[in-house]
Design a protein around this motif. Structure first.
Motif, mmCIF file in Angstrom:
data_model
loop_
_atom_site.group_PDB
_atom_site.id
_atom_site.type_symbol
_atom_site.label_atom_id
_atom_site.label_comp_id
_atom_site.label_asym_id
_atom_site.label_seq_id
_atom_site.Cartn_x
_atom_site.Cartn_y
_atom_site.Cartn_z
ATOM 1 N N ASN A 175 51.458 -36.313 32.264
ATOM 2 C CA ASN A 175 50.401 -37.252 31.872
ATOM 3 C C ASN A 175 50.688 -37.741 30.458
ATOM 4 O O ASN A 175 51.438 -37.104 29.707
ATOM 5 C CB ASN A 175 49.008 -36.628 31.964
ATOM 6 C CG ASN A 175 48.454 -36.170 30.622
ATOM 7 O OD1 ASN A 175 49.158 -35.515 29.847
ATOM 8 N ND2 ASN A 175 47.208 -36.482 30.336
ATOM 9 N N ILE A 176 50.129 -38.893 30.116
ATOM 10 C CA ILE A 176 50.177 -39.404 28.749
ATOM 11 C C ILE A 176 48.835 -39.080 28.114
ATOM 12 O O ILE A 176 47.781 -39.432 28.650
ATOM 13 C CB ILE A 176 50.436 -40.918 28.726
ATOM 14 C CG1 ILE A 176 51.773 -41.236 29.410
ATOM 15 C CG2 ILE A 176 50.452 -41.441 27.293
ATOM 16 C CD1 ILE A 176 52.043 -42.721 29.558
ATOM 17 N N GLY A 177 48.876 -38.383 26.978
ATOM 18 C CA GLY A 177 47.657 -37.902 26.372
ATOM 19 C C GLY A 177 47.032 -38.873 25.395
ATOM 20 O O GLY A 177 47.643 -39.857 24.958
ATOM 21 N N LYS A 178 45.802 -38.575 25.043
ATOM 22 C CA LYS A 178 45.014 -39.385 24.119
ATOM 23 C C LYS A 178 45.775 -39.628 22.817
ATOM 24 O O LYS A 178 46.320 -38.701 22.226
ATOM 25 C CB LYS A 178 43.690 -38.678 23.833
ATOM 26 C CG LYS A 178 42.777 -39.402 22.874
ATOM 27 C CD LYS A 178 41.487 -38.631 22.680
ATOM 28 C CE LYS A 178 40.549 -39.364 21.713
ATOM 29 N NZ LYS A 178 39.283 -38.618 21.525
ATOM 30 N N GLY A 179 45.816 -40.888 22.390
ATOM 31 C CA GLY A 179 46.463 -41.239 21.128
ATOM 32 C C GLY A 179 47.899 -41.678 21.247
ATOM 33 O O GLY A 179 48.500 -42.101 20.253
ATOM 34 N N CYS A 180 48.483 -41.587 22.452
ATOM 35 C CA CYS A 180 49.888 -41.977 22.653
ATOM 36 C C CYS A 180 50.015 -43.467 22.941
ATOM 37 O O CYS A 180 49.205 -44.050 23.662
ATOM 38 C CB CYS A 180 50.495 -41.205 23.822
ATOM 39 S SG CYS A 180 50.709 -39.434 23.543
ATOM 40 N N LEU A 181 51.055 -44.074 22.393
ATOM 41 C CA LEU A 181 51.469 -45.436 22.733
ATOM 42 C C LEU A 181 52.931 -45.359 23.121
ATOM 43 O O LEU A 181 53.761 -44.883 22.333
ATOM 44 C CB LEU A 181 51.277 -46.367 21.540
ATOM 45 C CG LEU A 181 51.715 -47.825 21.714
ATOM 46 C CD1 LEU A 181 50.849 -48.532 22.755
ATOM 47 C CD2 LEU A 181 51.658 -48.568 20.380
ATOM 48 N N VAL A 182 53.262 -45.785 24.339
ATOM 49 C CA VAL A 182 54.631 -45.631 24.829
ATOM 50 C C VAL A 182 55.116 -46.907 25.501
ATOM 51 O O VAL A 182 54.329 -47.712 26.000
ATOM 52 C CB VAL A 182 54.756 -44.456 25.832
ATOM 53 C CG1 VAL A 182 54.199 -43.171 25.244
ATOM 54 C CG2 VAL A 182 54.092 -44.762 27.158
ATOM 55 N N ALA A 183 56.442 -47.067 25.492
ATOM 56 C CA ALA A 183 57.114 -48.028 26.365
ATOM 57 C C ALA A 183 57.607 -47.249 27.570
ATOM 58 O O ALA A 183 58.195 -46.168 27.421
ATOM 59 C CB ALA A 183 58.273 -48.693 25.649
ATOM 60 N N GLU A 184 57.356 -47.790 28.767
ATOM 61 C CA GLU A 184 57.738 -47.109 30.000
ATOM 62 C C GLU A 184 58.689 -47.988 30.797
ATOM 63 O O GLU A 184 58.464 -49.189 30.958
ATOM 64 C CB GLU A 184 56.505 -46.794 30.836
ATOM 65 C CG GLU A 184 56.807 -46.112 32.170
ATOM 66 C CD GLU A 184 55.556 -45.738 32.937
ATOM 67 O OE1 GLU A 184 54.944 -44.704 32.585
ATOM 68 O OE2 GLU A 184 55.178 -46.483 33.859
ATOM 69 N N ILE A 185 59.746 -47.376 31.310
ATOM 70 C CA ILE A 185 60.702 -48.025 32.208
ATOM 71 C C ILE A 185 60.696 -47.225 33.501
ATOM 72 O O ILE A 185 60.829 -46.000 33.475
ATOM 73 C CB ILE A 185 62.109 -48.043 31.593
ATOM 74 C CG1 ILE A 185 62.109 -48.844 30.281
ATOM 75 C CG2 ILE A 185 63.131 -48.630 32.578
ATOM 76 C CD1 ILE A 185 63.335 -48.600 29.421
ATOM 77 N N GLN A 186 60.547 -47.918 34.640
ATOM 78 C CA GLN A 186 60.410 -47.192 35.900
ATOM 79 C C GLN A 186 60.953 -48.017 37.065
ATOM 80 O O GLN A 186 61.186 -49.204 36.950
ATOM 81 C CB GLN A 186 58.937 -46.874 36.156
ATOM 82 C CG GLN A 186 58.075 -48.133 36.248
ATOM 83 C CD GLN A 186 56.757 -47.905 36.953
ATOM 84 O OE1 GLN A 186 55.767 -47.596 36.327
ATOM 85 N NE2 GLN A 186 56.754 -48.080 38.274
ATOM 86 N N GLN A 187 61.147 -47.324 38.176
ATOM 87 C CA GLN A 187 61.425 -48.022 39.422
ATOM 88 C C GLN A 187 60.263 -48.953 39.763
ATOM 89 O O GLN A 187 59.114 -48.690 39.421
ATOM 90 C CB GLN A 187 61.589 -47.026 40.572
ATOM 91 C CG GLN A 187 62.854 -46.200 40.573
ATOM 92 C CD GLN A 187 62.833 -45.214 41.726
ATOM 93 O OE1 GLN A 187 62.390 -44.080 41.579
ATOM 94 N NE2 GLN A 187 63.310 -45.641 42.890
#
Length: 318
Positions: A175-187
């Motif tokens: 899971n991505i938790g509270k306060g995280c900002l991410v770039a995601e690469i996926q199928q």
């Protein structure tokens, strides 16, 4: 080179970081995701400028075929673009979840599973996420821990900082938790099996659906000693982050001009701005700006790209 209109997804856990990242005015509330480049049916990116403005990504794939995707990718995927790129802002915890692999997804009537990766952007102090199992559990223990609200005790929790990388193969609980900002690469797949959702309710006051049985068939119960992707940052050259059958991703941290050679690559390339800004110029003389919070798609016919500016860029291709 192609730019697309982002597709904003408002969620119960979304916040305001994506609006700030993209310098948006009058942004919708609780933007949890910005789908940057998507071929997911019903959620397809649309070209924002240039000769192909107004066309969807999958329309472009049908029109340009191997010239856009690369010959082997076009043989594998046809007119469906194989990667989905997002920015994700977790103002609150996302659900504990897992994605099926290709074989499991097909057993449930889906086209493919989902393997993905995260690159952490500037997040809040002490922001955390879950990735992988902390200790071994059985499928029976998993179901019991979901039922008695203790499943998080079995998960590996990680405090994150800008530049951290996590690879999430299909089957890994996360899971991505509270306060995280991410770039995601996926199928290209939108299949998620929700394991636990902290007993939250939706806007109608209902608990969100869990997929306990489907998830149990998808989970990889192996325990690893370390779930982070480790790399050594380097200036003005590509640094490998992830290589898997579904995508290859590198990081370029540049403060001087650099020309990247794609002449031997039979694939499109996506460049994702994660810090700073630059100007890109391809081998045909076309130029386009790229800044943090933006993504650009280079067709497979691109031979070289000159990058000028102070910028950090994720590069990904199949």
């Amino acid at each position: 080179m192609l730019k697309f209109y982002p597709i904003y997804k408002c969620t119960i856990w979304g916040g305001e970081k994506i609006a700030a990242l993209k310098h948006l005015e009058n942004a919708p509330l609780q933007v949890g995701e910005s789908w940057e480049i998507s071929g997911v049916p019903g959620h397809e990116s649309v070209v924002s400028e240039g000769e192909h403005a107004g066309k969807s990504l999958n329309e472009l794939a049908a029109l340009l075929g191997p010239r856009l995707l690369g010959a082997e990718n076009y043989r594998r995927f046809g007119n469906e673009f194989p990667l989905l790129v997002k920015f994700i802002d977790a103002h609150d915890d996302l659900s504990i979840q897992v994605h099926p692999d290709d074989a499991t997804a097909r057993r449930h009537g889906k086209k493919r599973g989902k393997t993905e990766m995260w690159y952490v952007l500037a997040s809040e102090k002490d922001a955390q996420l879950y990735n992988g199992l902390h200790h071994a559990i059985t499928p029976e223990e998993y179901k019991s821990m979901v039922a008695n609200h203790t499943i998080c005790e079995a998960l590996a929790r990680h405090t994150v900082n800008e530049g951290d990388v996590f690879f999430i193969p299909a089957g890994r609980i996360h899971n991505i938790g509270k306060g995280c900002l991410v770039a995601e690469i996926q199928q290209t797949c939108d299949v998620t099996y929700r394991i636990y959702d902290f007993n939250r309710v939706d806007k109608h006051g209902h608990l969100r659906e869990l997929h306990t049985q489907e998830a149990s068939e998808s989970i990889d119960y192996r325990v690893l000693p370390d779930y982070r992707t480790h790399y050594t940052p380097m200036k003005n050259q590509g640094v490998d982050l992830v290589r898997c059958p579904y995508f290859t991703t590198s990081l370029y941290d540049l403060d001087e001009p650099m020309t990247i050679d794609y002449s031997d690559l039979d694939s499109f390339v996506i460049l994702i701005g994660v810090k700073g800004s630059c100007t890109l110029t391809d081998d045909t003389g076309n130029s386009m700006s790229l800044r943090v919070g933006e993504s650009i798609l280079l067709p497979a016919t691109t031979k070289t790209v000159k990058v000028e500016g102070k910028v950090s860029v994720l590069e990904t291709f199949v």
